[in-house]
Design an enzyme around this catalytic site. Structure first.
Site, short mmCIF file in Angstrom:
data_model
loop_
_atom_site.label_atom_id
_atom_site.label_comp_id
_atom_site.label_asym_id
_atom_site.label_seq_id
_atom_site.Cartn_x
_atom_site.Cartn_y
_atom_site.Cartn_z
N TYR A 63 -27.45 14.14 54.76
CA TYR A 63 -26.35 13.29 54.34
C TYR A 63 -26.76 11.90 53.80
O TYR A 63 -27.90 11.69 53.91
CB TYR A 63 -25.09 13.42 55.18
CG TYR A 63 -25.26 13.00 56.76
CD1 TYR A 63 -26.65 12.35 57.09
CD2 TYR A 63 -24.63 13.23 57.66
CE1 TYR A 63 -26.79 11.77 58.34
CE2 TYR A 63 -24.65 12.58 59.16
CZ TYR A 63 -25.59 11.90 59.26
OH TYR A 63 -25.91 11.69 60.69
N GLU A 64 -26.02 11.22 53.52
CA GLU A 64 -26.19 9.99 53.05
C GLU A 64 -27.17 9.76 51.73
O GLU A 64 -28.08 8.83 51.82
CB GLU A 64 -26.95 8.94 54.20
CG GLU A 64 -26.43 7.62 54.46
CD GLU A 64 -24.95 7.38 53.74
OE1 GLU A 64 -24.12 7.73 54.37
OE2 GLU A 64 -25.29 6.80 52.74
N GLY A 65 -27.16 10.86 51.03
CA GLY A 65 -28.02 11.11 49.82
C GLY A 65 -29.18 11.80 50.37
O GLY A 65 -29.84 11.30 51.14
#
Lengths: 593, 593
Positions: free
Chosen positions: B441-443
């Site tokens: 997550y978060e890229g």
């Protein structure tokens, strides 16, 4: 719900084309009447149906429901009982079993491919019979004729299941510490008392009887690992007519709540004076159990390949379907809102890594299967002995390298899915959880590495390695030139392996910590060289046959190229870590961590 | 049940001794009145209590119970509500927040260490406030005065929570595809309609209000990522007097069933004409959201360190306690049945790897915090600009390298436990599952690597790298000799990084796939060099102070030695993989996989 389709085309390629198994079978009398190319293909096709259509559909629901423990009994997840009944009807449990007792006598080369399918479909389900197959091997090799004729037929048929009872709460990697006692009884049997933990399938509701193979100590046993004997302890005693008799006092106390393989019951087993029968010689139980352990080590290694193959199939399907971003250099599907992510270099890096490791592992597991078949069936003593040496050398590599690279592959396969890979319904995170145990059980991969470097290299002064290296060199130098593609890269890697091995032999002479300090990195280094040998052999076939099937053989050659250029260079870092020696591991006192 | 004890000694070492934060704070006017060495220590000690005694005890039960979704509402696990109330009473959510709106104004160097403790105690719990802190940053930087004064005080206090609404079912890594619409309303607000997925804390029962930061498109917006605007959408509208008004039509449709962080609610959020307020300029929403995303990227990176630290603590305790086998060269505890497994070289290899990676990460996260503080608080434009460039360069490395090495560490920490590591009650497998999401997550880490190599190296022709390299060289060559320990090894690694970077700049000019093909390996290569810089700095301090505390500084030097001899050599394989180029990734058509 993900699907699983056994990679039949690649299995046939490995079996028929790379290793020419049918020619081997034809020259081995014990196999020549049993199996040929057509039989093998028919078995693999049927296996693909059973694993893909019967077992794989239970994997997700089995994970969600898990094995349940209630009042001493274990309930397997919904559908397992029915599927198991259908599965054993196919005779799969006794596939490679001794025909004298109802086994099908098929070669291991074939059985390893079946096992890969089974683990690829569902690891938990696979385990319920994997232990049976291993127990049969140990019984067949070491038990009395009476035990064999009583137990083997119904184990091979799958009506009964086997287990392997080694670990105790205080005794895992160090089996010399085990305490379970076996007291002689008047009738020649023994009464076993003690607690075993982590017993896969120790209790379940699939089979009418469960046959435990148990390590325990006789009253007069010497301490440590030289005082361990092997016993067969059935859940229900077997009457003279073969019917089931009294319930033996061996009971499941609880099951573990685990990270994965949740549908497989991992049991605490309490032996309260349970009746057992000695298998093999007193105090030689560890050696006898190793017949089973070596089988299970290869099998558990193959779990790593099976999980990786399943993850790869899902990841490829998702990468072809999911639209995000544009291909480097311009849109590949300009009519769509975005390109399928398989256009992206980093997605391809993950998929190619999975493909190269999984297909390399498939070839190597079949190669180990070939050595096992030679060790068992070859007529010539020398050929049998050479194969036995190779099996001893390669088994720890197979167990640990298949599972370490298997986890890596499953993690890549999860990563390809982005956030969806972390969500349970897509199945990719389950494969990571299920694969993870294979690095731990059946001897941790650290223990495998100690076995490889300590026993299989240092203790025999590199003899096994020299034999392996001679075979690789003979392939590369073969006069017909078949060893040419990637031959230079393969030889360079082999030379590095040998040089590091020589250096380690020197180190081990002076530094008692040298083996432990290098073991895991050394096993990985050996693994990459072994896969390089496999990829060179696969590329050799693919190059010659390319015109027959460009899609398949072209992909093989491209994957070989990827392996040699992007994965094999991992040996450089491994070599550097090994040559760093043991000193930097002992710079801290235990209290300084 | 595992314990978690914040590594205060090491945090103080990094903060005070390696980076001399108090001197920096004293010279920055915005910080000189706010914080000094004693304040920082007091905060860290209090944080250690909160995380160790209040939050960590909820981690196992929170994982077992998980967040529950019922009739549109989310119920957090037992104990979370009470713990959250106590937690926010301490003012932790606004630790580094703007004092003009109720934040405490503490430096980021301190906040990153607090975040590490929070994730180490429990990742799921940490997430409920991590998003709030990031949302505050974006609001503070881009929102109107009215929005700031209405929302920031109650976000900093933790009474309300923030979320980040980016992903849609068809739009994850490729945000340009997003479809959520924002229609202007007569009063200057907007009506938002669309579906967002993977929204951490999108619904929960901890806070009175939830403030969603949402990316959406205005009616006249250009297509792609240049047509995205940022909106603030509260769960409950806020009246002029600050009280909560009508329920806004933004609802949780379901929550995900995930591999880990099970106590964190990951929500599908449906916006059905929900009232939202524009934050920043129309169509400049992605840039505004990046204020939050960059914060979250560092924060999520730190999740990797926190999980690794927790796993390390458990593994060390187990390795000191568990008796199996004997030390190489002879028994270390002959009075016992076996030695503690910490005597074994391979167990030490795993523990040392964890220690070197975790302490290296701790130093590096604090270093990035220092750059963030300079970028925010430095008086001098040039100093601020230089720090901003470093933050831009180092943030993707921090996010991806902390989490990739964090997972590796957690896997080692699980492996040390053998079979017990796979059983849930010991907590080690949970840390593997919880840490795994941080790579996604978060890229995803692949996206971070593209950012590093594509935007931070290639797009600025290596300017950021040159700045970093100049700092490293200045340290190694410092006239007082403090850069000497491991200076040669560090320079050699730096030279390799620069050479590979130059080669990549050339490749990228001709080959559009060059960046994607090399990105992840390049990020890892850079990460190992960055950690080498950290380890050289730590070793430099430890060498000078060794006599003051041999146990601590001696361990630092031994760990540095381990890092340079066994982990840094990983760059050799990474370099080889990078230099293999992109061709081997494109040897297969999509249908050939």
């Amino acid at each position: 719900m993900p699907e699983f389709n056994a990679p039949l085309r690649d299995m046939r390629f490995v079996l028929h084309e790379v290793f020419d198994a049918p020619s081997l079978w034809a020259r081995l009398p014990a196999l020549s009447e049993t199996v040929d190319a057509d039989t093998a293909d028919a078995i693999l096709e049927e296996a693909a149906k059973v694993t893909g259509q019967l077992i794989a559909p239970l994997s997700r629901s089995g994970d969600e429901e898990g094995a349940q423990f209630e009042a001493g009994a274990v309930r397997t997840p919904a559908g397992f009982k029915e599927a198991y009944a259908t599965y054993i009807d196919g005779g799969w449990v006794g596939l490679a079993g001794n025909p004298a007792y109802g086994g099908l006598g098929m070669p291991k080369m074939l059985a390893v491919q079946f096992e890969e399918m089974l683990y690829g479909a569902d690891s938990s389900f696979a385990l319920y019979s994997a232990l049976t197959s291993g127990a049969c091997l140990a019984i067949d090799a070491h038990a009395s004729e009476e035990l064999k004729s009583t137990y083997l037929p119904r184990l091979y048929s799958g009506e009964w299941a086997g287990t392997m009872c080694l670990t105790e709460p205080h005794s895992g990697s160090d089996l010399g510490l085990l305490r379970t006692r076996a007291e002689p009884r008047a009738d020649g049997s023994y009464a076993l008392t003690g607690t075993k933990i982590f017993i896969t399938g120790g209790e379940q509701d699939l089979t009418a009887n469960i046959v435990h193979l148990v390590l325990a100590r006789l009253p007069d046993a010497p301490p440590g690992s030289r005082g361990i004997s092997l016993f067969l302890v059935p859940k229900f005693l077997v009457e003279a007519d073969g019917s089931l008799g009294a319930r033996n006092p061996v009971h499941c106390g609880s099951i573990e709540h685990k990270m994965g393989i949740k549908a497989s019951a991992t049991c605490v087993m309490n032996f309260d004076g349970a009746v057992g029968y000695l298998v093999g010689e007193p105090n030689r139980g560890l050696a006898a159990m190793f017949t089973m352990m070596n089988y299970e080590r290869l099998s558990i290694g193959i779990q790593g390949i099976g999980c990786a193959e399943a993850s790869y199939q899902n990841a490829v399907a998702y990468a072809r379907d999911r639209l995000q971003g544009r291909a480097p250099g311009g849109a590949a599907a300009p009519e769509k809102s975005a390109d399928p992510i398989i256009v992206h270099a980093d997605v391809r890096r993950m998929l190619m890594t999975m493909k190269a490791l999984t297909e390399g592992g498939r070839a190597f597991s079949t190669y180990v299967g070939q050595q096992l078949d030679l060790a068992k069936f070859a007529e010539d003593d020398e050929e049998r002995g050479a194969a036995e040496a190779m099996v001893a050398l390669l088994t720890p590599i197979a167990k640990a390298f298949f599972t370490d690279t298997g986890l890596e592959s499953c993690i890549h396969g999860q990563q390809v899915f982005g956030g969806h890979g972390y969500v349970r319904e897509w199945g990719q995170e389950q494969l990571v959880r299920d694969a993870r145990i294979a690095q731990i059980y059946e001897g941790t991969n650290g223990i495998q590495a100690l076995d490889l470097l300590g026993r299989k290299l240092v203790a025999n002064r590199g003899a096994g390695l020299r034999q392996f290296a001679a075979e690789v060199r003979a392939f590369v130098d073969s006069p017909d030139g078949v060893g040419q593609p990637f031959g230079d890269e393969l030889l360079d890697a082999l030379n590095r392996l040998e040089a590091v091995s020589d250096w380690l032999l020197e180190q081990a002479a002076d530094d008692p910590a040298a083996v432990g300090a290098a073991a895991v990195d050394y096993l990985h280094l050996f693994g990459y060289v072994a896969y390089a040998y496999m990829w060179a052999r696969m590329a050799s076939v693919a190059e010659r046959r390319r015109a027959d099937d460009e899609a398949f053989y072209g992909a093989k050659l491209a994957t070989a190229q990827f392996y040699f250029s992007r994965l094999l260079p991992r040996i450089h870092s491994l070599e550097a870590a090994i040559r760093a020696g043991s000193a930097s591991l002992y710079g801290l006192g235990a209290e300084q961590f």
